[in-house]
Design a protein around this motif. Structure first.
Motif: not given
Length: 802
Positions: A682-688
């Motif tokens: 799981i990775t952080e969404n850069v377009t959040y």
């Protein structure tokens, strides 16, 4: 699937046979006609809302916003019309009904009443039977005033708040209908309640003349159960004209060698036999100027940008809709058999962006669609209504890209080492779809009714590419089947009414996808999927005052993928058989004010929207030298928006109005899972929390018009209309990625249209001169695909109504 079709057919035949046998006696002894007219006040201004019913019978109609009512299935002989409604005195009028005819009673004048709302007469079964749309967030576009306009039906919808029509170019180009942030296939289209999902590329709103329809209903969110669809963000229902005997013929010509012709008509005999016909033809060279970069074909370097004319963008289409049958019979309110035929031919000038330019790519399609429609009120028992329809769509699409040359925007070309400007192909795509719908409505009492709706669509696709005979996908069947069942309950009282419903969505798909690409194991595999989802919702309206209405609606809705999204279009649109259904929790809150002050009318409306969507299907573009488009699921999307409309009119002599819409649509998925990777996890969404790209978020429109009567001669009218459209600038990609200076944007746009029309003989003959994009601005919608500049059109019309 053939067993389902057989069973539905047997059921339909059984129902029809029962109706014929049970009403055989009535057919011999009773004949029926139609009563139509208009409710007005002493100043001849339309009265709305108003209810019209036939004394002693459970039949009637609600007058529309123009005061017009239409009551079918009235037995011949003398009857009494009873008119009632909010703020008006009850009125009775005697009418003699001639069987098989449309009995026009003209303007029926009513008086204002000072009585309170509780004293207004409420109809029983006849009024409750009529589809109640008041609780839904719906805008109705009355087309009668636009019958002389030169613009097509899809552009007229731009005047509705929260609606944006986004086009790739001129006539025949792809267009995208956006409603409250939802667009494309998330918004469904209907013709008299029949889904138009797969009617073919030539039979669509862009090719329709406004003269073929009475009105257009735009639902912003929750849909009535009877429409029976998997729309996620709303729907557009085109309602055909009800005129019994008329001919309406139009022809327009204008800039870029553009021609539009349409003939609409109907004939109804005394015995109830009826014929409806709509025919259209459209052509344009589309050779308007565009501002584009010029590429040196020998060095492949971009030179300066300059104005050039499009040289490979001609388009023509032809279409016909024909229906015949009987109306106003004891065994059927209507029983109609019909057929739709349409065909188009389109030169493809560009790809998904204007970086690609083609000189030989072509796309064309043809459609043949037979249909049957049936409706009967008071079937077997009083208050039970049945309507059914069935269609079979035969749609063939052809995409040709075989030229062995490269082009630039100057029309220059050089030989290419490979065939095909985009992708070497000469493919025929065969789509075959049948769909059936049954709608059963029962009036429990004067306050309650139940509705059951079932719709099934099953589409099969095969394709064959002549220049790739070894392609393993040639003639391989792919199928998409949808079943949607809806059950609704309506409760209605004087000040309020509510609709509560539930839906079951079932999807079956069989497609093929490419796996292990770029390896020695690259291959096509079959991908089958079955899904079942359940949705629910409610819509409520309450009259705070006689002229002030509050609306609230909520739903858990699902939208099943379409064939073009999963299978592609064989040219620019890429395939994605792994698409998941979208699902969304939608909330609409609105207020509507509609008041007549003697000769002045004021209408105001505001709506708040909230959408929490999962697996949002987003159309994206690959920004390469040969750009294509494709659909993908975006985990979570949050939409919040507000819209407002304000209109004022003075008699019929002057009107002014406008609407504004703001919608904040953001990527609401904080984390995303990485599949098909050695890293995984799981990775952080850069377009959040970033706004979705390529979707306008602030836009507005306005219009103003004047009417002058008896100019030069009696029974003449001169109209002058002005329209303004505004779109605020928005990004082509996610705004938080990279520096702002490096991003492509769709620039802020103002466009102005103006028209003047003159009619004679009470509207029988008319001519309209129109100028669109008056200020000749560079206008863009999708991916900076430039639309036409300033254009002039002249439209001639002949109308006859018996």
């Amino acid at each position: 699937m053939k067993y389902i079709f057989r069973n539905l057919t047997i059921f339909s035949i059984f129902i029809l046979a029962s109706v014929f046998s049970s009403h055989a006696t009535d057919f011999v002894s009773v004949r029926y006609g139609v009563i139509t007219g208009r409710i007005v006040n002493k100043d001849k201004i339309a009265v709305y809302p108003a209810v019209v019913r036939i004394e002693g019978f459970s039949i009637g109609d609600d007058a529309d916003e123009n005061g017009v009512f239409y009551i079918s299935g009235v037995p011949e002989g003398e009857h009494i019309i009873i008119i009632s409604g909010i703020g008006i005195k009850l009125k009775k009028v005697t009418v003699n009904v001639v069987a098989g005819k449309e009995n026009q009673v003209g303007d029926l004048e009513v008086e204002s009443s000072d009585h309170s709302l509780s004293e207004v007469t409420v109809l029983g079964k006849s009024e409750a039977r009529r589809q109640q749309e008041q609780a839904y967030a719906v805008s109705v576009l009355d087309l009668k005033k636009d019958y002389s306009a030169a613009i097509p039906l899809n552009k007229l919808l731009n005047t509705v708040s929260s609606v944006r029509i986004r086009e790739d170019g001129g006539m025949g180009s792809n267009y995208n209908f956006s409603l409250n942030g939802f667009s494309g296939n998330q918004v469904k289209f209907f013709l008299d309640g029949i889904p138009m999902d797969n009617f073919g590329s030539s039979f669509n709103l862009a090719n329709f003349s406004a003269n073929m329809a009475d009105r257009v209903e735009v639902y912003k969110g929750v849909l009535p159960v009877n429409l029976g669809s998997d729309a996620l963000g709303g729907a557009v229902n085109i309602i055909s004209r009800k005129d019994a005997n008329y001919i309406d013929a139009t022809y327009s010509f204008g800039s870029f060698n553009t021609h539009r012709a349409a003939v609409n008509g109907a004939y109804t005999a005394n015995n109830g036999f009826t014929v409806h016909a709509n025919v259209f033809y459209n052509y344009s060279d589309n050779d308007y100027e565009v501002y584009v970069p010029i590429v040196d074909l020998n060095t492949n370097k971009k030179m300066e940008e300059r104005w050039v004319r499009r040289f490979h963008d001609a388009y023509w289409s032809v279409g016909m809709r024909f229906e015949t049958g009987v109306t106003g019979k004891s065994y059927a309110d209507y029983l109609l058999a019909g057929i739709i035929y349409s065909k188009n031919d389109n030169d493809v000038q560009t790809g998904a962006t204007m970086d690609a330019v083609y000189g030989g790519v072509k796309a064309k399609s043809s459609s043949i669609i037979p249909s049957v429609r049936y409706k009967k009120d008071d079937l077997f028992v009083d208050g039970l209504s049945l309507s059914i329809y069935g269609t079979y769509n035969v749609v063939d699409a052809y995409n040709t890209d075989t030229l062995k040359r490269r082009y630039n925007w100057l029309g220059e070309s050089i030989p290419s080492t490979t065939a095909g400007e985009r992708y070497y192909t000469d493919v025929k795509i065969k789509n075959r779809e049948w769909q059936g719908n049954g709608n059963l409505n029962y009036i429990i009492n004067s306050h309650q009714s139940l509705m059951l709706n079932y719709i099934i669509t099953s589409m099969g696709r095969r394709s064959n590419d002549k220049v790739h005979q070894d392609d393993p996908m040639n003639n391989i069947p792919q199928r998409l089947t949808k079943n949607i069942t809806g059950l609704g309950w309506q409760i209605r009282y004087e000040r309020w009414n509510a609709n509560i419903f539930g839906k079951m969505y079932r999807l079956y798909s069989s497609a093929y996808k490419r796996v292990d690409e770029y390896t020695e194991n690259a291959r096509w595999i079959q991908a089958q999927d079955r899904k079942t989802n359940f949705g629910y919702g409610a819509a409520v309206t309450y009259y705070i005052l006689n002229s002030l209405q509050a609306k609230l609606s909520y739903e858990q809705a699902y939208r099943l993928p379409e064939a073009v999204e999963m299978f592609g279009d064989g040219l620019i649109q890429q395939r994605n058989p792994d698409l998941k259904p979208e699902n969304s929790r939608n909330l609409n809150i609105g207020l509507e004010f509609n008041k007549i002050f003697n000769v002045h009318t004021i209408f105001a409306e505001t709506n708040f929207i909230f959408r929490n969507t999962k697996d949002f299907i987003l159309k994206a573009v690959s920004l390469t030298s040969n750009p294509t488009t494709g659909y993908d699921n975006l985990g979570k999307v949050l939409t919040r928006g507000v819209e407002g409309t304000l209109r004022y009119s003075f008699k019929e002599l002057f009107y002014i109005g406008g609407s504004i819409s703001y919608q904040d649509i953001i990527d609401n998925k904080k984390y995303e899972e990485i599949d098909n990777s050695y890293v995984g996890g799981i990775t952080e969404n850069v377009t959040y929390k970033q706004r979705l790209p390529n979707i306008p978020y602030l836009f507005a429109n306005g219009n103003i018009g004047f009417l002058f009567r008896n100019i030069g001669w009696k029974n003449t009218a001169l109209t002058i209309d002005y329209r303004l459209n505004y779109v605020h600038e928005y990004f082509l990609s996610f705004p938080g990625l990279g520096s702002k200076s490096s991003k492509n944007i769709i620039p802020e746009q103002f466009s102005h249209d103006i028209s003047a029309g003159y009619s004679l003989a009470g509207g029988r003959y008319s001519v309209v001169v129109e100028c669109t994009n008056l200020n000749d601005r560079k206008l863009y919608d999708n991916f900076r695909l430039q639309k036409p500049g300033r254009a002039f059109n002249v439209k001639l019309r002949y109308f006859f109504n018996k």
